[in-house]
Design a protein around this motif. Structure first.
Motif, mmCIF file in Angstrom:
data_model
loop_
_atom_site.group_PDB
_atom_site.id
_atom_site.type_symbol
_atom_site.label_atom_id
_atom_site.label_comp_id
_atom_site.label_asym_id
_atom_site.label_seq_id
_atom_site.Cartn_x
_atom_site.Cartn_y
_atom_site.Cartn_z
ATOM 1 N N THR A 113 2.540 1.618 -3.369
ATOM 2 C CA THR A 113 1.557 2.007 -4.375
ATOM 3 C C THR A 113 1.235 3.494 -4.260
ATOM 4 O OG1 THR A 113 0.603 -0.205 -4.483
ATOM 5 C CG2 THR A 113 -0.803 1.610 -5.197
ATOM 6 N N HIS A 170 3.951 5.643 -5.514
ATOM 7 C CA HIS A 170 4.332 5.339 -6.903
ATOM 8 C C HIS A 170 5.761 4.801 -6.947
ATOM 9 C CE1 HIS A 170 0.922 7.819 -8.775
ATOM 10 N NE2 HIS A 170 0.727 7.733 -7.479
ATOM 11 N N THR A 173 0.834 -1.207 0.000
ATOM 12 C CA THR A 173 0.000 0.000 0.000
ATOM 13 C C THR A 173 0.863 1.248 0.000
ATOM 14 O OG1 THR A 173 -1.760 -1.183 1.144
ATOM 15 C CG2 THR A 173 -1.846 1.225 1.213
ATOM 16 N N ALA A 222 6.574 -1.482 -5.409
ATOM 17 C CA ALA A 222 5.228 -2.071 -5.437
ATOM 18 C C ALA A 222 5.192 -3.285 -6.358
ATOM 19 C CB ALA A 222 4.199 -1.032 -5.889
ATOM 20 N N ALA A 224 -6.399 -3.483 -4.130
ATOM 21 C CA ALA A 224 -6.530 -2.268 -4.953
ATOM 22 C C ALA A 224 -7.827 -1.536 -4.623
ATOM 23 C CB ALA A 224 -6.477 -2.631 -6.434
ATOM 24 N N ARG A 275 3.623 -6.709 -5.309
ATOM 25 C CA ARG A 275 2.485 -7.197 -6.090
ATOM 26 C C ARG A 275 2.702 -8.656 -6.496
ATOM 27 N NH1 ARG A 275 3.060 -3.935 -9.780
ATOM 28 N NH2 ARG A 275 1.912 -2.247 -8.784
#
Length: 192
Positions: A115, A118, A112, A122, A142, A126
């Motif tokens: 993400t 940016h 989180t 991530a 998400a 993921r």
């Protein structure tokens, strides 16, 4: 009649969660249709498949803290407590202490934060999420992140936002900074 019904639902929500939803009442006054459409956001935020409750709640709490709304963060914590997330896990999440988090929670927290920043990290988180729980779990995370951010954004836009200073977990106040997710020190800042 529609305004009356919406206000009843809002009042029940406020009682059930000890939460001030006056921003939604303002929305009802301006446009019942807008309020009804806004209520549909909840459907996205409730989607959870193949993902432990602690990891799912962690994503939402971490995302809502990014938006710096104390009442929204408190609501997310209360909902997590009611769902069975332990106070120890919530304390670790609110204090940004991944070493005190169970591995599933730490993964959701790291994903989180990366993400929201940016951060290319991530990508590896993921991959681990998909390997551990599958693609539906990734969608669940998400949606949790996205839905958690909508409420404080709308509150601030309508003039109801309140900065986050303290949240109560298991009856104990937790003090922290404003919850903004800083860019990791090892990631170059993009200027374009």
């Amino acid at each position: 009649m529609i305004k009356w019904a919406l206000r009843r639902v809002i009042a029940k929500f406020e009682r059930d969660w000890n939460y001030d939803a006056s921003y939604i009442r303002d929305m009802v006054d301006a446009s019942p249709l807008a309020a009804w459409l806004f209520s549909r956001v909840n459907a996205i935020g409730q989607f959870r498949r193949d993902l432990p409750i602690e990891a799912w709640c962690t994503a939402g709490i971490t995302a809502v803290r990014q938006e710096d709304c104390g009442p929204c963060t408190q609501l997310a914590v209360a909902m997590a407590e009611r769902a069975g997330v332990s106070p120890a896990v919530l304390h670790a999440v609110l204090s940004d202490n991944p070493d005190a988090m169970p591995p599933d929670v730490a993964l959701a927290w790291k994903f989180t934060r990366a993400t929201l920043a940016h951060d290319p990290a991530a990508d590896e988180h993921r991959e681990e999420i998909v390997k551990r729980w599958g693609r539906r779990a990734l969608v669940s995370l998400a949606f949790s992140i996205t839905a958690a951010r909508i409420y404080p954004t709308v509150k601030y836009a309508l003039g109801h936002g309140k900065a986050c200073m303290r949240v109560v977990v298991g009856g104990t106040p937790v003090m922290f900074d404003h919850g903004r997710v800083p860019a990791p020190a090892d990631v170059a800042v993009r200027t374009a």
